[in-house]
Design an enzyme around this catalytic site. Structure first.
Site, mmCIF file in Angstrom:
data_model
loop_
_atom_site.group_PDB
_atom_site.id
_atom_site.type_symbol
_atom_site.label_atom_id
_atom_site.label_comp_id
_atom_site.label_asym_id
_atom_site.label_seq_id
_atom_site.Cartn_x
_atom_site.Cartn_y
_atom_site.Cartn_z
ATOM 1 N N ARG A 156 -2.147 -0.246 -3.416
ATOM 2 C CA ARG A 156 -3.118 0.774 -3.023
ATOM 3 C C ARG A 156 -4.489 0.131 -2.916
ATOM 4 O O ARG A 156 -4.931 -0.556 -3.846
ATOM 5 C CB ARG A 156 -3.164 1.898 -4.059
ATOM 6 C CG ARG A 156 -1.866 2.672 -4.221
ATOM 7 C CD ARG A 156 -1.909 3.530 -5.475
ATOM 8 N NE ARG A 156 -2.036 2.697 -6.672
ATOM 9 C CZ ARG A 156 -2.273 3.175 -7.896
ATOM 10 N NH1 ARG A 156 -2.434 4.478 -8.070
ATOM 11 N NH2 ARG A 156 -2.351 2.363 -8.926
ATOM 12 N N ASN A 210 6.212 5.987 1.369
ATOM 13 C CA ASN A 210 4.928 6.419 1.923
ATOM 14 C C ASN A 210 5.026 7.790 2.585
ATOM 15 O O ASN A 210 4.113 8.611 2.480
ATOM 16 C CB ASN A 210 4.405 5.384 2.918
ATOM 17 C CG ASN A 210 3.665 4.256 2.218
ATOM 18 O OD1 ASN A 210 3.503 4.256 1.011
ATOM 19 N ND2 ASN A 210 3.208 3.282 2.989
ATOM 20 N N LEU A 252 -1.160 15.562 -5.784
ATOM 21 C CA LEU A 252 -1.263 17.008 -5.572
ATOM 22 C C LEU A 252 -2.728 17.448 -5.636
ATOM 23 O O LEU A 252 -3.049 18.511 -6.156
ATOM 24 C CB LEU A 252 -0.432 17.777 -6.596
ATOM 25 C CG LEU A 252 1.087 17.705 -6.437
ATOM 26 C CD1 LEU A 252 1.779 18.513 -7.525
ATOM 27 C CD2 LEU A 252 1.525 18.194 -5.052
ATOM 28 N N ALA A 254 -5.645 18.698 -3.446
ATOM 29 C CA ALA A 254 -5.979 19.208 -2.118
ATOM 30 C C ALA A 254 -7.303 18.616 -1.656
ATOM 31 O O ALA A 254 -8.187 18.325 -2.456
ATOM 32 C CB ALA A 254 -6.060 20.732 -2.147
ATOM 33 N N GLY A 255 -7.441 18.447 -0.357
ATOM 34 C CA GLY A 255 -8.672 17.874 0.177
ATOM 35 C C GLY A 255 -8.665 17.829 1.683
ATOM 36 O O GLY A 255 -8.182 18.747 2.353
ATOM 37 N N GLY A 259 -5.404 9.285 4.891
ATOM 38 C CA GLY A 259 -5.813 8.377 5.962
ATOM 39 C C GLY A 259 -5.510 6.954 5.548
ATOM 40 O O GLY A 259 -4.611 6.706 4.748
ATOM 41 N N CYS A 262 -2.087 2.728 5.893
ATOM 42 C CA CYS A 262 -0.648 2.824 5.626
ATOM 43 C C CYS A 262 -0.038 4.165 6.008
ATOM 44 O O CYS A 262 0.836 4.221 6.876
ATOM 45 C CB CYS A 262 -0.373 2.531 4.151
ATOM 46 S SG CYS A 262 -0.718 0.828 3.666
#
Length: 443
Positions: A156, A210, A252, A254-255, A259, A262
């Site tokens: 990451r 992914n 989990l 939210a937003g 992006g 990957c």
């Protein structure tokens, strides 16, 4: 100690190379980008990644890592050749494998000793067989003793070094069990579960992982949108769901959606593979649609708050990278939101702690500011697009005075809505069941 060649010095290649060096191996990192190699040899990092510069410097001084553009030099006596080049999306979402092909052909042309070729790049299922065919065909009658192993990465951005050194698992796939076990030996000191499968299964594990994580994010964003309409708070919904051991709390939040380099590429590529092989990726299509609509929904709500138009409005954006602790702006939610706002004649001013250089190339028509407060000056709304730590405890009373219209869009649900409303802001987050005041032209 093993001798390793890593082809490609992007996020995956550079982190992989320097971490293997830190484990005591001799690593030669190769890239055809001369400027990038010159920068690395001068101690200048091509990317921002926490801890990367320090670990590179340590291993350069220890003479365990080297940077070159010369394939012959990098592959000389190498026991392992890791292919860690880019596989960008093609026109139809397919993975573009031209750089993988080039690397395989160069290995075939330059190697004169037994070698294990390791696919570290995220590649379509079947690529391992294809790479083996390329090398075999390129060699012709001059046979090469080699094996191909798939070793998908699970790094990451923002925590890549830690992810390499403390992985949840290492996945290896090969038709040659002995070769896979030799690659496993490189990771043995990390004391992590190592799963050895066939080539195609290992390649699929990466895509499935992914796609599943992207699905979780799109799922909670769809729940957030329903929460907005029903007056529920998605943050508490996610907490309640996460307490169920079958579900868990990770991914989990939210937003504004997912992006980066990957998730968008990999979900598209998996959907493309499915269609090519007579499968209907309906869930994957929905996951992508929800993600795309999440940015549009925020713009729609903000337009309504500002009286139905962005003409003569200036919008501030906090955060331009796709996530915190990286300078990567690829497929960043902020980028799409900015394009949507610009298409409706809004002026944009923005700030990011690390991504300003990349944003300047990608978004030349916006004003880049020196800090959050300059970004807030004179704007009609301020959008939190990336949840950098420095944005979490801003001086909001100062920001209130700086803004022309005190509207805050908390795209990451990071701020204290009660406190901000007490100051006098019009505030809305994602899935908080907001009842939003519409600002008229006379307000």
């Amino acid at each position: 100690m093993s001798k390793i060649c890593v082809i490609g010095t992007g996020y995956v290649g550079l982190v992989t190379g320097v971490c293997f060096a830190d484990l005591g191996n001799e690593v030669h990192c190769l890239d055809i980008n001369k400027t990038r190699i010159e920068d690395l040899n001068n101690g200048k990092m091509p990317i921002f990644e926490p801890g990367l510069e320090e670990i590179v410097d340590r291993n350069v001084k220890a003479k365990r890592i080297f940077f070159t553009t010369d394939y012959k030099e990098a592959l000389k006596s190498a026991e392992f050749a890791f292919i860690a080049v880019g596989t960008p999306s093609g026109v139809d979402g397919e993975a573009d494998l031209q750089y993988v092909r080039n690397a395989a052909e160069k290995i075939a042309a330059e190697v004169d000793h037994p070698i294990i070729v390791v696919n570290k790049s995220t590649v379509p299922v079947g690529t391992g067989d294809w790479v083996a065919d390329i090398i075999t065909t390129k060699r012709g009658q001059d046979k090469l003793d080699f094996a191909v192993v798939s070793n998908p990465e699970f790094l990451r951005e923002g925590s890549a070094i830690n992810d390499f050194m403390q992985p949840d698992r290492v996945v290896l796939g090969s038709l040659d069990r002995e070769a896979a076990e030799k690659v496993a030996g490189l990771y043995s000191s990390l004391r992590t579960p190592i799963l050895i499968t066939d080539l195609r299964t290992a390649e699929m594990i990466k895509y499935a992982s992914n796609a599943f994580l992207a699905t979780r994010i799109s799922f909670i964003n769809e729940i957030a949108n329903i929460c907005d309409e029903l007056g529920a708070d998605v943050r508490e919904v996610a907490d309640g769901m996460g307490l169920d051991k079958r579900i868990g709390r990770s991914f989990l939040d939210a937003g504004l959606g997912w992006g980066g380099s990957c998730f968008p590429k990999d979900v598209k590529a998996l959907a493309h593979m499915a269609v090519l092989h007579n499968s209907q990726p309906q869930l994957l299509q929905a996951v992508m649609d929800i993600n795309r609509n999440q940015r549009r929904r925020v713009v729609y709500k903000l337009r309504n708050v500002l009286g139905g138009s962005f003409s003569d409005k200036t919008i501030g954006i906090l955060g331009l990278s796709f996530k915190p602790n990286t300078d990567d702006t690829r497929e960043a939610p902020a980028t799409e939101i900015i394009h949507l706002l610009k298409n409706e004649n809004a002026a944009i001013q923005a700030y990011d702690p690390q991504a300003m250089k990349n944003a300047a190339k990608e978004l030349p028509a916006i004003t880049l500011c020196k800090d959050p407060y300059e970004t807030a000056k004179g704007v009609d709304a301020l959008i939190l697009a990336t949840e950098w730590n420095e944005f979490k405890q801003l001086d909001f009373k100062k920001i209130f005075k700086l803004m022309r219209t005190p509207v805050l869009v908390d795209g990451r649900n990071q701020w204290d809505s009660k406190y901000l409303r007490e100051i006098g802001f019009t505030y809305f987050g994602i899935g908080q069941g907001n009842h939003i005041h519409i600002i008229s032209q006379t307000d």
